[in-house]
Design an enzyme around this catalytic site. Structure first.
Site, PDB file in Angstrom:
ATOM      1  N   GLU A 161      -2.653 -18.188  -5.373  1.00 44.27           N
ATOM      2  CA  GLU A 161      -2.329 -17.319  -6.526  1.00 44.27           C
ATOM      3  C   GLU A 161      -1.595 -18.026  -7.671  1.00 44.27           C
ATOM      4  O   GLU A 161      -0.527 -17.601  -8.092  1.00 44.27           O
ATOM      5  CB  GLU A 161      -1.495 -16.124  -6.037  1.00 44.27           C
ATOM      6  CG  GLU A 161      -2.217 -15.313  -4.963  1.00 44.27           C
ATOM      7  CD  GLU A 161      -1.395 -14.140  -4.437  1.00 44.27           C
ATOM      8  OE1 GLU A 161      -0.223 -14.004  -4.803  1.00 44.27           O
ATOM      9  OE2 GLU A 161      -1.943 -13.361  -3.641  1.00 44.27           O
ATOM     10  N   GLU A 266      -9.355 -12.508   2.616  1.00 47.63           N
ATOM     11  CA  GLU A 266      -8.381 -11.452   2.948  1.00 47.63           C
ATOM     12  C   GLU A 266      -9.042 -10.086   2.777  1.00 47.63           C
ATOM     13  O   GLU A 266      -8.461  -9.161   2.208  1.00 47.63           O
ATOM     14  CB  GLU A 266      -7.142 -11.577   2.045  1.00 47.63           C
ATOM     15  CG  GLU A 266      -6.508 -12.953   2.102  1.00 47.63           C
ATOM     16  CD  GLU A 266      -5.174 -13.056   1.355  1.00 47.63           C
ATOM     17  OE1 GLU A 266      -4.602 -12.035   0.956  1.00 47.63           O
ATOM     18  OE2 GLU A 266      -4.709 -14.200   1.190  1.00 47.63           O
TER      19      GLU A 266
HETATM   20  C1  XIL Z   1       0.938  -9.971   2.729  1.00 50.16           C
HETATM   21  C2  XIL Z   1       1.189  -9.627   4.192  1.00 50.16           C
HETATM   22  O1  XIL Z   1       0.037  -9.010   4.707  1.00 50.16           O
HETATM   23  C3  XIL Z   1       2.377  -8.699   4.309  1.00 50.16           C
HETATM   24  O2  XIL Z   1       2.705  -8.494   5.673  1.00 50.16           O
HETATM   25  C4  XIL Z   1       3.583  -9.321   3.582  1.00 50.16           C
HETATM   26  O3  XIL Z   1       4.651  -8.385   3.605  1.00 50.16           O
HETATM   27  C5  XIL Z   1       3.238  -9.665   2.141  1.00 50.16           C
HETATM   28  O4  XIL Z   1       2.102 -10.521   2.128  1.00 50.16           O
HETATM   29  N1  XIL Z   1      -2.181 -12.021  -0.739  1.00 50.16           N
HETATM   30  C6  XIL Z   1      -1.860 -12.994   0.158  1.00 50.16           C
HETATM   31  C7  XIL Z   1      -1.241 -12.620   1.446  1.00 50.16           C
HETATM   32  O5  XIL Z   1      -2.210 -14.166  -0.059  1.00 50.16           O
HETATM   33  O6  XIL Z   1      -0.377 -13.615   1.923  1.00 50.16           O
HETATM   34  C8  XIL Z   1      -0.513 -11.308   1.352  1.00 50.16           C
HETATM   35  O7  XIL Z   1      -0.082 -10.955   2.662  1.00 50.16           O
HETATM   36  C9  XIL Z   1      -1.403 -10.242   0.763  1.00 50.16           C
HETATM   37  C10 XIL Z   1      -1.846 -10.622  -0.635  1.00 50.16           C
END
Ligand code: XIL
Length: 382
Positions: A161, A266
């Site tokens: 990101e 994701e």
């Molecule tokens: C999220 C996790 O799922 C949560 O448990 C945590 O509180 C915050 O992060 N993008 C990403 C992930 O790259 O690392 C994030 O994961 C969700 C958005």
């Protein structure tokens, strides 16, 4: 009469599939030929993000289901800097070593997530003012963590990101203190520290045109510096009913033209209302009952729409299977999804392929059937 039968047919199919969904055993008995990872084994890896409990195999149902269904895993949180590097001079590899062992034991590929990200940083770095200290942290963190896992994990989300929605560089501590070459520098360091590990850039909304253009610029810059980048991860936190299929297709075409593999890292298709796209973890919305409409269950129409969106997505992924390396879901079952607590705390969301009891949902069967039903892949062109 014909009309009645015609109208009744989809309902019959839906009832049939739903009853299959509830009868499928989710223990290790979900036979190899009848699992996502087996069905897609000649196409791309099928992954899931694991929480700490799942990595420690504390939940028997999850412990049986994960190796049966998935060929790739990503730690949801435990490799992030706040966990793995809690103090300037201290690293905590306990759980991260466990996920590497888990992958080895079950022959599952582990994707490290993530080395450089502006979020979930330990406090000492968040408040650091001096650029030299940030640089030292950056170098030490990458060298220590990446070399520790080289040969033990398959790949790294090297940078997560780094872009704003308009495609410019995100205003983060790394941009502020290190300048915009920090992304290339991160890849350069990991390439040296982890020569046997694949290296990826990962972000949300990079299927959208402006942000996609920013990602393409980043990749080209890394390549022009003679540094290795093996793949790009499109996070894929989308909403049921508004999946941006056309932009996703265009992104697969444009990213793969740069010679990198494309991954969906994701994936979740949420059903609850929110008024923005993407997955900025720092964006929060106050809770309100109107934002939590499905506490007592998901209406059938939404379940059907979700199943059809997942089916169309996987049909698209299959169309480009020579370019897509992996599709990873962000979680295993609906009850464990981060979307129950983001961007609004305490909601009841339903974004994944398994329900709260680990039973496969209609969407699971739709995705599986694309591979198992004769010619399903060809029947309906995307
Ligand atoms: C999220 C996790 O799922 C949560 O448990 C945590 O509180 C915050 O992060 N993008 C990403 C992930 O790259 O690392 C994030 O994961 C969700 C958005």
């Amino acid at each position: 009469m014909f009309k009645k039968i015609f109208l009744a047919f989809p309902i019959f199919v839906a009832v049939f599939l739903t009853s299959c969904a509830s009868s499928k055993k989710t223990t290790a008995s979900s036979s190899a030929a009848n699992s996502l990872k087996e069905a897609y084994k000649n196409d791309f890896l099928i992954g899931a993000a694991l929480n700490a409990q799942q990595i420690e195999e504390k939940d028997a149902q999850a412990a049986a289901l994960i190796p049966a269904e998935f060929s790739a895993i990503t730690p949801e949180n435990i490799m992030k800097a706040e966990v793995i590097h809690p103090e300037w001079n201290r690293y905590n590899f306990d759980l991260a070593d466990k996920i590497a062992d888990y992958g080895k034991k079950h022959n599952i590929k582990v994707n490290g997530h993530t080395l450089i990200w502006h979020s979930q940083l330990p406090a000492y770095i968040r408040t650091m003012k001096d650029a030299d200290s940030v640089k030292q942290y950056f170098t030490n963190h990458i060298n220590t963590v990446a070399s520790h896992f080289d040969g033990k994990i398959y790949s790294w989300d090297v940078v997560n990101e780094a872009l704003e929605e308009d495609g410019s560089m995100r205003k983060s501590i790394f941009l502020n203190k290190l300048g915009e070459d920090f992304v290339t520098e991160a890849f350069r360091l990991v390439q040296k520290a982890a020569p046997n590990t694949e290296l990826y850039y990962n972000d949300y909304n990079i299927e959208q045109p402006n942000k996609r253009a920013g990602a393409i610029t980043l990749i080209k810059k890394i390549q022009a510096a003679g540094v290795r980048i093996d793949g790009i991860g499109i996070q894929g936190h989308w909403h049921v009913g508004t999946v941006p299929f056309k932009e996703i297709e265009q992104s697969i075409i444009e990213f793969s033209a740069l010679g990198v593999k494309v991954m969906f890292t994701e994936l979740d298709l949420e059903v609850l209302p929110r008024n923005f796209q993407g997955a900025d973890v720092n964006q929060r919305v106050a809770s309100n009952p109107a934002l939590n409409p499905y506490v007592n269950g998901l209406p059938d129409s939404v379940m059907q729409q979700q199943a059809s969106d997942y089916e169309n997505l996987f049909r698209l992924f299959l169309k480009y299977k020579d370019k897509v390396g992996r599709v990873t879901f962000w979680g295993v079952n609906d009850g464990q999804s981060w979307l129950n607590n983001w961007p609004v705390r305490g909601r009841t969301n339903y974004p994944l392929l398994f329900d709260r009891e680990f039973k496969p949902k209609l969407a699971y069967y739709k995705v599986l059937e694309l591979k198992t039903k004769k010619n399903a892949e060809q029947q309906k062109p995307f």
